[in-house]
Design an enzyme around this catalytic site. Structure first.
Site, mmCIF file in Angstrom:
data_model
loop_
_atom_site.group_PDB
_atom_site.id
_atom_site.type_symbol
_atom_site.label_atom_id
_atom_site.label_comp_id
_atom_site.label_asym_id
_atom_site.label_seq_id
_atom_site.Cartn_x
_atom_site.Cartn_y
_atom_site.Cartn_z
ATOM 1 N N SER A 67 5.375 -26.827 86.411
ATOM 2 C CA SER A 67 4.040 -26.384 86.041
ATOM 3 C C SER A 67 3.695 -26.921 84.649
ATOM 4 O O SER A 67 3.696 -28.127 84.439
ATOM 5 C CB SER A 67 3.952 -24.862 86.136
ATOM 6 O OG SER A 67 2.622 -24.419 86.044
ATOM 7 N N SER A 68 3.422 -26.064 83.676
ATOM 8 C CA SER A 68 3.134 -26.557 82.329
ATOM 9 C C SER A 68 4.283 -27.406 81.795
ATOM 10 O O SER A 68 4.062 -28.397 81.087
ATOM 11 C CB SER A 68 2.868 -25.379 81.386
ATOM 12 O OG SER A 68 2.571 -25.819 80.087
#
Length: 291
Positions: free
Chosen positions: A136-137
């Protein structure tokens, strides 16, 4: 009594030798005040490789340390794990500001590179075997590191991320940001995406990191089109075209996309997979050439 004392000493010695996640507070240039944690196994390889493992939004170094089996593989194979941690923006990485998107200019990216340099110096690490991975991030930051610092990273693996520069100029890159254009599948041409990477380190003519891109086809938070855009980007940067699609790799329900001969760029899309970590440690470490 002697036996009991010896056993007690052995247990104490084993406890003292057991590796654990440790914070490092002084590691060099750190413009955004992010945190460094490191896992150094008791038995290190000679000139050990280094993996930077990046947590998702809302996560932490401790959470991501427990989120995969990489520490166990480090114990068995003698590589070092760096776990950066950010306390900013809902614990999301800065992938939008010009500094982090430009070689040597600052941002979270420069702080992470400082962690790498510190580790290589302190533990006589192999600078030709430095890798990044994240979900994700953390996957998004993996792409930023590969784009801004191709001279540092040999390869990367991105899980549910976005292309380098996708969020450039946005106010933030969190799930709570009102601007979700990037995460919803911002599209550009391969040349445009490639120029983002090339402009991040103007004049650089050296080798570029090998990349693997993973994404779930049911991901509604970070749309699977984001992975397609990242593959367009790296295909352009690395100069390789899609040559083959293979069903059932790495497991049933997944499709592998092979670019060129498969040594520089691969993509993976999973049926029925939403926004969730799909790290396969053995596959990851094979891509990095560590097992």
């Amino acid at each position: 009594m002697l036996v009991r004392s010896f056993l007690g000493f052995a247990v104490l010695a084993a406890t003292c030798l057991a590796a654990s996640l440790q914070e490092v507070t002084e590691f060099g240039d750190n413009p955004t005040n992010i945190q460094m944690y490191i896992y150094v196994p008791d038995q290190l390889d000679t000139n050990p490789p280094v993996i930077v493992a990046l947590h998702p939004c809302g996560g932490s170094a401790q959470q991501w340390f427990s989120g995969t089996q990489l520490p166990s593989y480090a114990d068995d194979n003698g590589f070092i794990l760096i776990y950066p941690s950010t306390p900013h923006m809902s614990n999301c990485w800065d992938i939008q500001n010009p500094d982090t998107l430009t070689h040597g200019q600052g941002g979270d990216a420069l702080g992470i590179v400082s962690m790498v340099n510190y580790t290589l110096d302190k533990h006589s690490g192999d600078s030709s075997r430095v890798y990044a991975m994240g979900f994700s991030s953390g996957g998004m930051m993996t792409n930023q590191l590969a784009g801004s610092y191709p001279d540092v990273f040999e390869a990367g693996a991105v899980y549910s991320g976005v292309a380098f520069g996708c969020a450039a100029g946005a106010e933030s890159a969190t799930p709570f940001s009102p601007n979700q254009t990037c995460a919803q599948g911002l599209q550009k041409t391969a040349q445009e995406w490639g120029d983002f990477v090339r402009n991040a380190y103007a004049g650089y003519t050296g080798r570029r990191p090998r990349m693997q891109i993973f994404h779930g086809l049911e991901d509604t938070l970070v749309r699977p089109q984001c992975a397609e855009e990242a593959l367009k980007q790296w295909s352009n940067v690395l100069g390789v075209e899609l040559t083959q699609e293979v069903s059932g790799v790495p497991s049933p329900g997944w499709t592998q996309k092979i670019y060129g001969d498969g040594t520089q760029l691969q993509g993976f899309f999973g049926q029925g997979i939403g926004h969730q970590s799909t790290v396969n440690e053995q596959q990851l470490l094979q891509w990095f050439g560590l097992i």
